[in-house]
Design an enzyme around this catalytic site. Sequence first.
Site, PDB file in Angstrom:
ATOM      1  N   ARG A  30      65.629  25.408  42.414  1.00 18.96           N
ATOM      2  CA  ARG A  30      66.570  24.405  42.932  1.00 18.96           C
ATOM      3  C   ARG A  30      65.956  23.008  42.870  1.00 18.96           C
ATOM      4  O   ARG A  30      66.604  22.060  42.474  1.00 18.96           O
ATOM      5  CB  ARG A  30      66.947  24.708  44.381  1.00 18.96           C
ATOM      6  CG  ARG A  30      67.560  26.066  44.621  1.00 18.96           C
ATOM      7  CD  ARG A  30      69.081  26.029  44.660  1.00 18.96           C
ATOM      8  NE  ARG A  30      69.601  27.274  45.183  1.00 18.96           N
ATOM      9  CZ  ARG A  30      69.784  28.391  44.446  1.00 18.96           C
ATOM     10  NH1 ARG A  30      69.495  28.405  43.160  1.00 18.96           N
ATOM     11  NH2 ARG A  30      70.257  29.488  45.019  1.00 18.96           N
ATOM     12  N   GLU A 175      74.358  42.003  54.272  1.00 21.23           N
ATOM     13  CA  GLU A 175      74.858  41.296  53.086  1.00 21.23           C
ATOM     14  C   GLU A 175      74.867  42.180  51.847  1.00 21.23           C
ATOM     15  O   GLU A 175      73.869  42.299  51.143  1.00 21.23           O
ATOM     16  CB  GLU A 175      74.011  40.042  52.813  1.00 21.23           C
ATOM     17  CG  GLU A 175      74.505  39.265  51.602  1.00 21.23           C
ATOM     18  CD  GLU A 175      73.774  37.953  51.335  1.00 21.23           C
ATOM     19  OE1 GLU A 175      72.788  37.671  52.018  1.00 21.23           O
ATOM     20  OE2 GLU A 175      74.211  37.228  50.435  1.00 21.23           O
ATOM     21  N   LYS A 217      78.160  39.802  55.822  1.00 24.81           N
ATOM     22  CA  LYS A 217      78.158  38.665  54.879  1.00 24.81           C
ATOM     23  C   LYS A 217      78.551  39.174  53.504  1.00 24.81           C
ATOM     24  O   LYS A 217      77.702  39.595  52.709  1.00 24.81           O
ATOM     25  CB  LYS A 217      76.766  38.046  54.866  1.00 24.81           C
ATOM     26  CG  LYS A 217      76.586  36.917  53.859  1.00 24.81           C
ATOM     27  CD  LYS A 217      75.355  36.084  54.168  1.00 24.81           C
ATOM     28  CE  LYS A 217      75.099  35.074  53.074  1.00 24.81           C
ATOM     29  NZ  LYS A 217      74.168  34.019  53.460  1.00 24.81           N
ATOM     30  N   SER A 259      78.519  32.057  49.342  1.00 21.41           N
ATOM     31  CA  SER A 259      79.293  31.277  48.367  1.00 21.41           C
ATOM     32  C   SER A 259      79.100  31.820  46.955  1.00 21.41           C
ATOM     33  O   SER A 259      79.992  31.688  46.118  1.00 21.41           O
ATOM     34  CB  SER A 259      78.976  29.786  48.457  1.00 21.41           C
ATOM     35  OG  SER A 259      77.620  29.493  48.238  1.00 21.41           O
ATOM     36  N   GLY A 260      77.951  32.393  46.669  1.00 16.74           N
ATOM     37  CA  GLY A 260      77.764  33.177  45.444  1.00 16.74           C
ATOM     38  C   GLY A 260      77.899  32.454  44.115  1.00 16.74           C
ATOM     39  O   GLY A 260      78.189  33.098  43.120  1.00 16.74           O
ATOM     40  N   GLY A 261      77.765  31.131  44.112  1.00 19.99           N
ATOM     41  CA  GLY A 261      77.884  30.403  42.851  1.00 19.99           C
ATOM     42  C   GLY A 261      79.218  29.686  42.699  1.00 19.99           C
ATOM     43  O   GLY A 261      79.459  29.026  41.685  1.00 19.99           O
ATOM     44  N   ARG A 290      74.040  27.535  48.554  1.00 22.33           N
ATOM     45  CA  ARG A 290      74.331  26.488  47.568  1.00 22.33           C
ATOM     46  C   ARG A 290      75.518  25.623  47.952  1.00 22.33           C
ATOM     47  O   ARG A 290      75.481  24.405  47.777  1.00 22.33           O
ATOM     48  CB  ARG A 290      74.579  27.132  46.192  1.00 22.33           C
ATOM     49  CG  ARG A 290      73.314  27.600  45.538  1.00 22.33           C
ATOM     50  CD  ARG A 290      73.586  28.585  44.430  1.00 22.33           C
ATOM     51  NE  ARG A 290      73.934  29.910  44.935  1.00 22.33           N
ATOM     52  CZ  ARG A 290      74.201  30.962  44.173  1.00 22.33           C
ATOM     53  NH1 ARG A 290      74.194  30.841  42.867  1.00 22.33           N
ATOM     54  NH2 ARG A 290      74.491  32.131  44.704  1.00 22.33           N
TER      55      ARG A 290
HETATM   56  P1  13P Z   1      74.892  31.321  48.454  1.00 17.66           P
HETATM   57  O1  13P Z   1      75.920  30.811  49.437  1.00 17.66           O
HETATM   58  O2  13P Z   1      74.251  30.226  47.644  1.00 17.66           O
HETATM   59  O3  13P Z   1      75.403  32.462  47.635  1.00 17.66           O
HETATM   60  O4  13P Z   1      73.678  31.879  49.309  1.00 17.66           O
HETATM   61  C1  13P Z   1      73.942  32.633  50.419  1.00 17.66           C
HETATM   62  C2  13P Z   1      72.849  33.589  50.634  1.00 17.66           C
HETATM   63  O5  13P Z   1      72.249  33.622  51.679  1.00 17.66           O
HETATM   64  C3  13P Z   1      72.515  34.555  49.566  1.00 17.66           C
HETATM   65  O6  13P Z   1      71.700  35.548  50.094  1.00 17.66           O
END
Ligand code: 13P
Length: 337
Positions: A30, A175, A217, A259-261, A290
């Site tokens: 990042r 998650e 999550k 958010s996953g991208g 992100r």
């Molecule tokens: P993102 O929202 O960037 O996907 O990250 C969340 C997260 O904690 C991934 O493990």
Amino acid sequence: MDIKKIAKQMVAKGKGILAADESTGTMTKRLQSVNVESTSENRLNFRNTLFSSPKISDYISGVILFDETIRQKVSGKSISEILNERNILPGIKVDKGAKKLALSKDETITEGLDGLRERLKEYYELGARFAKWRAVYKISEKDNLPSKESIKANSHALGRYSALVQEANMVPIVEPELLMDGKHNINVCNDVTSMILEETFYQLANNNVDVEGIVLKPNMILNGSESNTKNNPSEVAKLTLNCLKKNVPSGVPGIAFLSGGQSEFEATMNLNEINKVNDSKFAFTFSYGRALQQSALKTWAKDLKDTKSVQHAFEERAKMNSLAAKGKWNKELEKAA
Ligand code: 13P
């Protein structure tokens, strides 16, 4: 504090979670993407700039930290103390990453159970009140992935992790992430997510986990990122809501999406749409990495000393997502920012 109360506090109305738990490797990527050297000082500076934003407590209930960060101090104060002063719960990523699942077709198993009881004890003493463990799955229609074995193995690990976390008086963030990579359409994502959630909750129950003391999550239900199909927010909301209503026990207090991208804008818009049609008892909020940090990171790269502008960029995203968590966001608010 009782874990059920902590879980409720994490998903309190209009509040969400900041995922700032990137491993050193991911954080290096990042920072390199904005041409900043990844030193431990720079990693702390950026993160602490976010944590000390003046209005953070209006929008953020908890922050997920990485092992390095929970041990760092700023002017003699630990990061947990800094967050506690702002009424924000410190959390900690405890998995040790997704490693190759032996003899699989490029699938992963998340590791980190060995010695976890002892590590949790230490993290509790360092101030953590919740934890995070991420299982990762990807769709391949050609290879019929994710395989049943990877879903079983990862769900079992999530079950064992969650039991250990609750035993340590902390709240597990559960998650199971289905990546959006691939050419598949939204219905495939829906079916596979459903299968994953079913096994996840089966394994949580087998491990005696109290679902009233967890936060789920999950991913949203989306078209594959290489499908060339644009997501329609009302379809995303309808399918995501139905999938979660079908597979998540009603005792779960809250669901905080990754958010996953997705872009910052999409992640906000889709969360808002889900809350607009939410007819369940679940609180739907965000646990974004992100989608909460991208603008702030770009702003920071322009001038590492311009704390105010970085905090402003972060607070703007946090505020938009806070509104989306109440179904009260709209596009015009973005333009006004
Ligand atoms: P993102 O929202 O960037 O996907 O990250 C969340 C997260 O904690 C991934 O493990």
